[in-house]
Structures are given as C-alpha cells and as structure tokens.
Write an enzyme that holds these catalytic residues in place. Structure first.
Site, PDB file in Angstrom:
ATOM      1  N   CYS A   1      49.743 -40.968 -50.863  1.00  0.00           N
ATOM      2  CA  CYS A   1      50.420 -39.720 -50.490  1.00  0.00           C
ATOM      3  C   CYS A   1      49.861 -39.130 -49.196  1.00  0.00           C
ATOM      4  O   CYS A   1      50.626 -38.738 -48.302  1.00  0.00           O
ATOM      5  CB  CYS A   1      50.315 -38.693 -51.616  1.00  0.00           C
ATOM      6  SG  CYS A   1      48.734 -38.643 -52.428  1.00  0.00           S
TER       7      CYS A   1
ATOM      8  N   HIS B   1      49.455 -31.476 -50.457  1.00  0.00           N
ATOM      9  CA  HIS B   1      48.305 -31.819 -49.623  1.00  0.00           C
ATOM     10  C   HIS B   1      48.485 -31.235 -48.213  1.00  0.00           C
ATOM     11  O   HIS B   1      49.603 -31.221 -47.675  1.00  0.00           O
ATOM     12  CB  HIS B   1      48.196 -33.337 -49.474  1.00  0.00           C
ATOM     13  CG  HIS B   1      47.815 -34.080 -50.714  1.00  0.00           C
ATOM     14  ND1 HIS B   1      47.293 -33.481 -51.851  1.00  0.00           N
ATOM     15  CD2 HIS B   1      47.896 -35.403 -50.992  1.00  0.00           C
ATOM     16  CE1 HIS B   1      47.071 -34.416 -52.767  1.00  0.00           C
ATOM     17  NE2 HIS B   1      47.426 -35.598 -52.288  1.00  0.00           N
TER      18      HIS B   1
HETATM   19  C1  2RA Z   1      44.871 -38.306 -54.772  1.00  0.00           C
HETATM   20  N1  2RA Z   1      46.024 -39.572 -53.065  1.00  0.00           N
HETATM   21  O1  2RA Z   1      45.324 -37.306 -54.224  1.00  0.00           O
HETATM   22  C2  2RA Z   1      45.308 -39.680 -54.315  1.00  0.00           C
HETATM   23  C3  2RA Z   1      46.134 -40.353 -55.366  1.00  0.00           C
HETATM   24  N2  2RA Z   1      47.319 -39.651 -55.644  1.00  0.00           N
HETATM   25  O2  2RA Z   1      44.062 -38.271 -55.718  1.00  0.00           O
END
Ligand code: 2RA
Length: 331
Positions: free
Chosen positions: A128, A236
């Site tokens: 991601c 994120h």
């Molecule tokens: C996380 N990118 O954010 C990794 C797996 N989704 O933990």
C-alpha cells in the site's frame, strides 16, 4: 459477461473492503466465492444483499472462478496461488509473497498494466505505501526522470489489521486488551513496520525501495525510506523528497499532477488546504499537497501524499487490475 469471483481472505479487513469495492464499482459479478481459514468455513459474507457461505480454498478451485483476489497472508498465497493458477484461474494477490519474483507481474494499473497478458496467471498487488507513492510520482517521472527518493511514512493501524485497530480503540478508552504491537500505539509512534533485516531497514522499508523500481521499470531510481506506524485510521501519509535528473517548474508539476489519473491535488497552504487521512478515508484517490521546491539542492521537490491504504493501497488497486483484465477479455 458476468464473472465468478473468489475472494481469498474474505473475512479480513482488506477482504471485506474488496467486496465493498467490487460492489461499489459494479464489477460484473455473477457469484462471489468467499474463502477463509478453516475456522471461518461455514460463516457467511454479504455481497449486494446476497449471502455467500465461506468455503475452503480447495472448494473454491472446484467452483471454477474466473478470478481469485487474495488477501490472506504470504504463506496462504505461496501455497494456494499456484494451485488456483494451475486450474486456469487468474490470481491477484495482495500479499508480499510474489511481488519481487522476476517471473511475476507487480502492477499499478495507471503505470504498468501493459505488462499483463493472457499468460499472466499470478499478479501481485504492490504494498500500500508503495502504490500511493508511485501513482503520484509516475507523471513526474515521465517528464523529469527521478534520480533519488527519500520517503518517510506515517502509516495507519488499519495496515496491520483488525487486532491493531482494536488495540488503538481500547487504548483510547483506557482498556487493556490484546496487543497487536509490542508497544502502546495511542499517543505514540512506532518506527518499525514488519521485521528488521540485516541492513537495519525493515521489510516494509525495503518493499518501498524494491517495488518502486520494478513497477516503474527503472532500476536506476535510488530510494531510501523510513516507515512509521502512527495512531491514525483513515490512511497512510508520506513525506516524499524527490530529486529529478531535470529541473522542473512548480506550476507545471501541479498541472501534471492535476491531470494524472487517480491523483487529486489538495494544495492551498494560504487556506490551510492539504491532504489528511481524515479526508482521504473511504476514497480511491491519491491526494497530493505541500508541493514545494527543496531549496537545499537543485531539481528537487517535496511532496505530501495521502491515501486510504485499504482502498487504492489494496482493494481498489486489485479490483482495477481485474477490471483491466476483464476489459481485455482476459478473464
Ligand atoms: C502495513 N503496508 O501498513 C503494510 C501492510 N499492509 O502494515
């Protein structure tokens, strides 16, 4: 034609999001075949008002789906993706199992869907934090050619899964419950995502280094990253410092980003307008802002990139790959 779609890991955070996105985007589904671990067989999942019983992976193969979208962890993918593929079923896998395998495709549709063909039976969905970064960088790479990337991430607990979301919710209520992390996450940040490697980086950090080069088909791009878990739900965030081979014009950068597929520019500091997880949550776009020249060295740009990691970071990217394949008559 309407398709039979297996969702492997259907009861997890990403699997549930995949069902939601398949419905939202009106993917032509004739039947959902939900697969989960033995302990979940017999449970039901709902898709467009219809209930489907969870089945085993073996039963799912027997049901002959056109496509199987996996989000069930690396070991399940390593064991079962080849078995689905051998049965002629196209697999789109969200785990890290196949991403850096030189014989497997690692795809962000806006960037390199053209590598897909009828023989591509196991397709890896990138990590991601990599997806949202390369979607934003792609239009700029084409114009100015990236030389080096320095990225720091601020990652949502949803990237870890349900247990981490529950830990954060419990901590905020003052409840001591099961720990997904070694430490409290509320009112804290944890500079470790996944395990540490010999070089002092974590696997998450090296995913960003390695996957970026493969997706953008340019091994000359130099990348270093620091990935950090923060007590946030919506998505994120990433602070990206990108050095180009060529100089750029900031207005042109904004123009290129504004026209790029899957990118929304939110950049008006005078009015405190910039991307934030609370605004990216439940949206499929990659939001970019805080665009400014790095005045400490030439040809270098600072960017702030935010996206819902369960959507474009996982489920939506996987469904977009399925849409591309279906559009080419490959499913
Ligand atoms: C996380 N990118 O954010 C990794 C797996 N989704 O933990």
């Amino acid at each position: 034609k309407d398709l039979k779609v297996a969702v492997v890991g259907a009861t997890g955070l990403v699997g549930t999001k995949m069902l939601q996105v398949l419905a939202e985007r009106n993917f032509p589904v004739a039947e959902i075949i939900p697969v989960a671990s033995e302990k979940s067989v017999g449970k039901e999942v709902e898709f467009k008002g219809k209930k489907y019983k969870v089945v085993s992976a073996a039963d799912a193969i027997a049901a002959k789906p056109n496509v199987a979208i996996f989000s069930a962890g690396g070991s399940t993918s390593l064991e079962w993706a080849p078995k689905f593929a051998e049965a002629g079923i196209t697999v789109i896998d969200n785990s890290s199992a196949w991403r850096m395998d030189p014989t497997k495709a690692l795809v962000v549709p806006e960037i390199n869907a053209d590598i897909l063909n009828a023989d591509t039976k196991i397709i890896a969905n990138p990590n991601c934090s990599t997806i949202q970064m390369v979607v934003a960088l792609n239009p700029l790479h084409a114009k100015y050619k990236i030389k080096r990337l320095v990225v720091s991430t601020y990652q949502s607990v949803t990237g870890t899964g349900v247990k981490a979301v529950t830990q954060l919710e419990n901590e905020r209520k003052g409840i001591q419950g099961e720990m997904a992390y070694k430490y409290p996450i509320d009112l804290n940040v944890i500079p470790q995502i996944d395990v540490f490697l010999e070089n002092g980086y974590t696997k998450e950090e090296m995913k960003m280094v390695n996957e970026t080069k493969k997706i953008m088909r340019d091994d000359s791009i130099r990348v270093t990253s620091t990935t950090v878990r923060i007590p946030v739900m919506g998505g994120h965030s990433e602070a990206v410092n990108v050095e180009f081979e060529k100089d750029f014009d900031l207005a042109e950068v904004k123009e290129l980003l504004s026209k790029a597929p899957g990118v929304v520019v939110v950049d008006d500091p005078a009015n405190a307008q910039y991307p934030m997880p609370k605004d990216a949550h439940e949206k499929d776009d990659v939001f970019v802002g805080r665009l400014r020249r790095d005045e400490s060295q030439p040809n270098t740009l600072n960017m702030w990139i935010v996206s819902d990691n369960l959507r474009k970071g996982a489920a939506t990217n996987a469904v977009q790959i399925a849409e591309y394949l279906n559009g080419k008559g490959l499913l």
